[in-house]
Design an enzyme around this catalytic site. Structure first.
Site, mmCIF file in Angstrom:
data_model
loop_
_atom_site.group_PDB
_atom_site.id
_atom_site.type_symbol
_atom_site.label_atom_id
_atom_site.label_comp_id
_atom_site.label_asym_id
_atom_site.label_seq_id
_atom_site.Cartn_x
_atom_site.Cartn_y
_atom_site.Cartn_z
ATOM 1 N N GLY A 70 111.420 -36.840 -49.481
ATOM 2 C CA GLY A 70 112.650 -37.252 -48.939
ATOM 3 C C GLY A 70 112.936 -38.503 -48.620
ATOM 4 C CB SER A 71 111.034 -40.792 -46.136
ATOM 5 O OG SER A 71 111.058 -39.682 -45.204
ATOM 6 C CG ASN A 151 118.180 -34.079 -39.808
ATOM 7 O OD1 ASN A 151 119.093 -34.430 -40.340
ATOM 8 N ND2 ASN A 151 117.071 -34.543 -39.114
ATOM 9 C CD GLN A 179 117.001 -29.848 -43.042
ATOM 10 O OE1 GLN A 179 117.127 -28.617 -42.927
ATOM 11 N NE2 GLN A 179 115.942 -30.466 -42.652
ATOM 12 C CB SER A 199 112.091 -33.454 -48.800
ATOM 13 O OG SER A 199 110.771 -33.093 -48.618
ATOM 14 C CG HIS A 201 107.991 -30.883 -46.403
ATOM 15 N ND1 HIS A 201 107.985 -30.879 -44.908
ATOM 16 C CD2 HIS A 201 108.416 -32.328 -46.491
ATOM 17 C CE1 HIS A 201 108.626 -31.744 -44.370
ATOM 18 N NE2 HIS A 201 108.815 -32.940 -45.245
ATOM 19 C CB THR A 237 98.215 -40.853 -61.056
ATOM 20 O OG1 THR A 237 97.375 -41.867 -61.875
ATOM 21 C CG2 THR A 237 97.883 -39.505 -61.801
ATOM 22 C CB CYS A 324 111.497 -39.486 -35.488
ATOM 23 S SG CYS A 324 111.969 -38.474 -37.100
HETATM 24 C C1 LIG Z 1 112.775 -33.998 -43.701
HETATM 25 C C2 LIG Z 1 113.993 -34.687 -43.976
HETATM 26 C C3 LIG Z 1 113.842 -35.876 -44.848
HETATM 27 C C4 LIG Z 1 112.559 -36.685 -45.018
HETATM 28 O O1 LIG Z 1 111.873 -35.813 -46.038
HETATM 29 P P1 LIG Z 1 110.217 -36.174 -46.024
HETATM 30 O O2 LIG Z 1 109.959 -35.641 -47.393
HETATM 31 O O3 LIG Z 1 109.610 -35.448 -44.908
HETATM 32 O O4 LIG Z 1 110.085 -37.523 -46.325
HETATM 33 C C5 LIG Z 1 114.955 -36.754 -45.082
HETATM 34 N N1 LIG Z 1 116.366 -36.403 -44.611
HETATM 35 C C6 LIG Z 1 116.715 -35.158 -44.153
HETATM 36 C C7 LIG Z 1 117.862 -34.666 -43.654
HETATM 37 C C8 LIG Z 1 115.367 -34.244 -43.712
HETATM 38 O O5 LIG Z 1 115.600 -33.268 -43.121
#
Ligand SMILES: *Cc1c(COP(=O)(O)O)cnc(C)c1O
Length: 395
Positions: A70-71, A151, A179, A199, A201, A237, A324
């Site tokens: 996501g980042s 989030n 989210q 993202s 995960h 890759t 964070c």
């Molecule tokens: C977790 C999160 C991210 C970051 O995603 P990553 O895959 O961990 O880099 C960005 N935005 C929101 C709202 C998130 O909850």
């Protein structure tokens, strides 16, 4: 009892996602860029995953770019729109005060490079007002980026309406939907979204894989130079196994969304109902516009960090909000953006539950949290002053 109630931080990999990805770590380990037929299995798997993700979002496969998460997707979307705007003399960016740091820190960096950033208020209910977005738009606005669901507090923004406004004004619109994906329906066409980040995960795929959706003809700036992967927009890759798992997990979440929501909502409502009985507590964020699983509350007179440590001792994984801010004494920027006083924002608790949680686990949380809050209050000099009337209760 062990209770994982931090699904907004990350989730476990589902069996479906794991089964889908394993062959690409073992027998089908070819590099999708290789020409021999052995590698074609990997090439086809990535193409199939791209088509699946596109279908899940009502996008075209060629509008889907796989990233490291996501980042990265947030960074690429914002930097791309900023650079494209600058070429036309437009260097104004609009966002909100309660975005994820992947968005806020990217905007900060651009500000240092000479862009102007307007961060909108989100009001006490944690919802951005359309008229605030409209009032912030200028002739030189290059991008509006507003998150789909927050989030920390789980509030959902009027994305479709903001998208329509931006489209009318000819301004690119990005949303961090990390989210929301897998938890709420997303339709990029119907919702007027030009760019969107997700993202894996956060919906039961592994960490380290995400998606940037960018509507065709949206100019994209490369963050990573290299080979011609991802239509030349991201070198390196492909994370084949991760990409396959992300597509499988996203489809699984969407296929089961109704059932999952029906399971999660009663658990969440029970948490809200029971934990609200704790005196001098407060629910953060409107419940009217909300993702299913996120519960955020403040308890006056305690420190969120102490609460988390004591919950951990009782087998409960939770969060005080953003993951964070460890090492800093500042309360969550999200809670401050709602206008909460520092003292109140310090006593925050985020519980984020998912379809793997059970009512027994919820009952364990409901049993433990009030006891721990009481225990911490008994030791708190601040609480003592509040109780003696030496300072006023704020909630
Ligand atoms: C977790 C999160 C991210 C970051 O995603 P990553 O895959 O961990 O880099 C960005 N935005 C929101 C709202 C998130 O909850």
């Amino acid at each position: 009892m062990f209770v994982y109630a931090d699904n907004a931080a990350t989730t476990s990999v589902s069996k479906t996602a794991l089964d889908a990805m394993l062959p690409y770590l073992t027998e089908n380990y070819g590099n999708p860029s290789s020409l021999y037929s052995f590698a074609q299995k990997a090439t086809e798997a990535v193409a199939q995953a791209r088509a699946t993700v596109a279908a899940c979002l009502n996008a075209e496969p060629r509008e889907i770019y796989f990233t490291s998460g996501g980042s990265e997707a947030d960074n690429q979307a914002i930097i791309s729109a900023a650079k494209a705007g600058a070429r036309k003399g437009k260097k104004h960016l609009i966002s909100t005060k309660f975005e994820h740091h992947a968005v806020l820190h990217t905007l900060k960096k651009l500000e240092k490079e000479g862009y102007e950033v307007t961060l909108l208020d989100v009001h006490e209910d944690g919802v951005v007002r359309l008229e605030d977005v409209a009032a912030a738009i200028r002739e030189d606005t290059a991008l509006v980026t507003i998150m789909f669901a927050n989030n920390e507090i789980g509030t959902v923004q009027p994305i479709k309406e903001i998208g329509a406004l931006c489209r009318e004004k000819g301004i690119p619109f990005h949303t961090d939907a990390v989210q929301a994906a897998g938890h709420m329906p997303i339709d990029v066409k119907e919702m007027n979204i030009d760019m969107l980040s997700i993202s894996g995960h956060k919906f039961h795929a592994p960490k380290g894989v995400g998606v940037l959706y960018a509507k065709k003809n949206m100019p994209l700036f490369n963050l990573i130079e290299g080979g011609a992967q991802e239509r030349g927009r991201r070198g390196g890759t492909e994370n084949v196994a991760g990409i396959v798992a992300l597509a499988a997990a996203l489809k699984e979440s969407i296929d089961n969304m109704e059932a999952n929501t029906a399971k999660i909502i009663p658990m969440r409502d029970k948490l809200f109902a029971e934990l609200s009985k704790i005196p001098h507590s407060k629910i953060n964020g409107s419940l009217e516009h909300h993702v299913p699983g996120t519960v955020n509350m403040c308890f006056e007179g305690i420190e969120g960090e102490s609460l988390l440590l004591m919950l951990d001792m009782n087998g409960i994984c939770a969060s005080s909000g953003s993951a964070c801010t460890s090492g800093s004494l500042d309360p969550s920027h999200v809670l401050l953006s709602l206008g909460l006083p520092h003292e109140v924002a310090h006593g925050s608790l985020r519980l984020s539950i998912g379809e793997y949680n059970t009512m027994e686990e919820i009952d364990h949380i409901i049993e433990v949290v009030p006891k721990v809050v009481q225990y911490l209050r008994n030791m708190s000099p601040v609480w003592d002053e509040l109780e003696k009337g030496q300072r006023p209760h704020l909630i």
